[in-house]
Scaffold this motif. Structure first.
Motif, PDB file in Angstrom:
ATOM      1  N   GLU A   1       0.831  -1.194   0.000  1.00 13.86           N
ATOM      2  CA  GLU A   1       0.000   0.000   0.000  1.00 13.86           C
ATOM      3  C   GLU A   1       0.874   1.257   0.000  1.00 13.86           C
ATOM      4  O   GLU A   1       1.800   1.381   0.792  1.00 13.86           O
TER       5      GLU A   1
ATOM      6  N   ALA B   1      -0.065   4.413   0.687  1.00 15.56           N
ATOM      7  CA  ALA B   1      -0.346   5.297   1.820  1.00 15.56           C
ATOM      8  C   ALA B   1       0.373   4.787   3.067  1.00 15.56           C
ATOM      9  O   ALA B   1       0.871   3.658   3.101  1.00 15.56           O
ATOM     10  N   ASP B   2       0.385   5.625   4.097  1.00 15.31           N
ATOM     11  CA  ASP B   2       1.117   5.236   5.302  1.00 15.31           C
ATOM     12  C   ASP B   2       0.353   4.255   6.182  1.00 15.31           C
ATOM     13  O   ASP B   2       0.868   3.811   7.213  1.00 15.31           O
TER      14      ASP B   2
ATOM     15  N   ALA C   1      -6.867   3.769   4.524  1.00 14.57           N
ATOM     16  CA  ALA C   1      -6.390   5.128   4.793  1.00 14.57           C
ATOM     17  C   ALA C   1      -7.506   6.153   4.902  1.00 14.57           C
ATOM     18  O   ALA C   1      -7.305   7.211   5.502  1.00 14.57           O
TER      19      ALA C   1
ATOM     20  N   THR D   1       3.231  -0.806   4.182  1.00 18.11           N
ATOM     21  CA  THR D   1       2.620   0.494   3.901  1.00 18.11           C
ATOM     22  C   THR D   1       3.696   1.532   3.621  1.00 18.11           C
ATOM     23  O   THR D   1       4.875   1.338   3.932  1.00 18.11           O
TER      24      THR D   1
ATOM     25  N   LYS E   1       5.573   2.608  -2.533  1.00 13.09           N
ATOM     26  CA  LYS E   1       5.015   2.887  -3.856  1.00 13.09           C
ATOM     27  C   LYS E   1       5.667   1.981  -4.897  1.00 13.09           C
ATOM     28  O   LYS E   1       6.897   1.955  -5.046  1.00 13.09           O
TER      29      LYS E   1
END
Length: 494
Positions: free
Chosen positions: A202, A204-205, A209, A232, A235
């Protein structure tokens, strides 16, 4: 040029929203042409809500069987995907054949046309060589399709979308899931519980999200307990496939799997609809509509392509508004009293019409007979069907603060509730309430737990009806239930 055929309404796209509109208008006596290029019923019954929840039900049964050892003796569990795949084909999808759905529509008096419909000027739709001129208007319900990110190499590989994940008859040994939203997590947990080695990547962090951070942490912990690897803040930069396995290259790391599932969002393909012929910009991600689902004069839209949420319940909600508005438009066009039959047709989808007192609108307010409800998304519910489930309504804490709300937060851990303690293993969850301190009402809530989606219904009513918090605090909550934890969260509001 084909001579246009005169009809009352053309519905382009018969997903759940379009099918509902077309069927109801046909039942009301209008001449309705329904156009669909794929399967009548759309994503939900064939690749979404229905088959995926069958998969989840089976996977959850495996998890519960494992919990016997802690609660009631001992049990041995041997996962077998074959009954799941068989049930999806036999009970949910008719092996992806929509004959029953087509017959359901035509049985209501509608006319079905298989093909890709596009606007060809005001109130006009072209399907191949056929052209239909609608007296009262056109309804667009063409939905969305998976949005594949522009990752180097991905397009040249045999990656999965949710379609292939639902259709699979033999499970892979390993799976990389690109995307940690609701669909990605639901499918990741299912496959992991059936013995597949699953890795979620993923960007996003955190996963989930768009939801509360507490929900993200809960879901991540649950999936990790099922053996899922979660990465997480990563990318993907490139994807390769060597004929037997995929490799996702990301930020100096590599993730490999026999199959790759891409669930990074969906997109409405507006460029295919001929919107330029009616002066509407097709270069948008979604198709903007007003509170009566108008795109422009004589054109309505329902469902995922409106961008209000890719949920069956939203499509059905919007369909009720469109049915009422089309019938009202027809009545006004013809002149005279409510000849459209609005009072008898709207009820099931947009609200209940009383023969004596009027109608309850889709937004919750009482309106006069024959008038049209307007859309109100303040209390829009959504559920991520992981185990534990994550049910959400209204605003998250961050969204409320960004809107300048004087926020109060109430939180209750489900494991500390009486029912959670009784439930024991598999009892993880919480209730989180977001209140507007100035107004004294809830503006959002999250219900996570073994029955998170069901407990959510009480919170939806509270947000939708703006029930005063003082009144919620003085309700009687049945003991010992999961929903009783709502009262604990109310006491914790600060």
């Amino acid at each position: 040029m084909a001579e246009p055929e005169q009809v009352d309404v053309v519905v382009v796209g018969l997903g759940v929203g379009g099918e509902e509109v077309a069927g109801r208008l046909a039942e009301a006596g209008l001449t309705v042409v329904g156009v669909e290029r794929d399967l009548v019923g759309g994503e939900c019954p064939y690749w979404g809500c229905v088959p995926s929840k069958m998969m989840i039900r089976a996977a959850n049964a495996l998890a519960e069987a494992h919990r016997v050892n802690e609660l009631a003796g001992s049990a041995q569990v041997r996962p077998d995907w074959a009954p799941v795949a068989k049930r999806i084909r036999a009970e949910a999808t008719d092996t992806w054949d929509d004959k029953a759905a087509v017959d359901r529509f035509t049985g209501k008096g509608g006319r079905f046309v298989r093909g890709s419909g596009r606007l060809d000027g005001p109130n006009r739709v072209r399907v191949g060589d056929q052209v239909f001129q609608a007296r009262y208007g056109v309804v667009l319900g063409t939905g969305t399709r998976p949005s594949v990110p522009p990752i180097d190499g991905l397009a040249d590989t045999p990656y999965w979308t949710n379609h292939q994940a639902v259709e699979v008859e033999e499970l892979p040994a390993s799976l990389v899931v690109l995307g940690g939203g609701a669909i990605g997590l639901e499918l990741a947990q299912v496959f992991a519980r059936f013995g597949v080695r699953v890795t979620v990547v993923e960007a996003a962090d955190r996963v989930l999200a768009v939801e509360e951070p507490e929900a993200s942490a809960l879901a991540a912990d649950a999936l990790r307990a099922d053996g899922v690897e979660i990465h997480t803040g990563v990318k993907a930069g490139r994807v390769s496939h060597d004929g037997s396995a995929f490799t996702v290259h990301a930020d100096g790391a590599e993730f490999t799997g026999e199959k790759l599932l891409v669930v990074t969002g969906r997109k409405a393909h507006l460029e295919e609809l001929g919107l330029d012929t009616v002066g509407v910009d097709a270069g948008q991600r979604y198709l903007p509509v007003d509170d009566r689902m108008h795109v422009t004069d004589g054109i309505w839209a329902v469902g995922d392509l409106t961008g209000e949420g890719a949920f069956t319940h939203i499509a059905m909600y919007q369909a009720g508004i469109v049915v009422a508005d089309v019938l009202d438009h027809m009545r006004r066009t013809r002149g005279g009293p409510d000849a459209s039959g609005t009072s008898s047709v709207v009820g099931g989808a947009a609200g209940v019409v009383s023969a004596v007192g009027g109608a309850m609108s889709a937004g919750g307010s009482t309106v006069a007979p024959g008038s049209v409800p307007v859309a109100d998304y303040r209390a829009l519910p959504r559920v991520t069907f992981t185990d534990p489930e994550v049910g959400v309504v209204g605003l998250t804490e961050q969204q409320a603060r960004e809107r300048g709300v004087n926020v109060q937060v109430g939180y209750a851990d489900l494991t500390s509730s009486a029912r959670g303690w009784i439930h024991k293993t598999g009892n993880a969850g919480f209730i989180k309430l977001i209140a507007d301190a100035d107004q004294g009402v809830l503006v959002g809530a999250t219900s996570a737990g073994p029955a998170g989606g069901e407990v959510l219904s009480a919170l939806v009513v509270a947000v939708h009806a703006a029930v005063p918090i003082s009144q919620l605090r003085h309700m009687i909550y049945a003991y010992p239930t999961f929903h009783r934890a709502i009262s604990d969260a109310l006491r914790a509001l600060k």
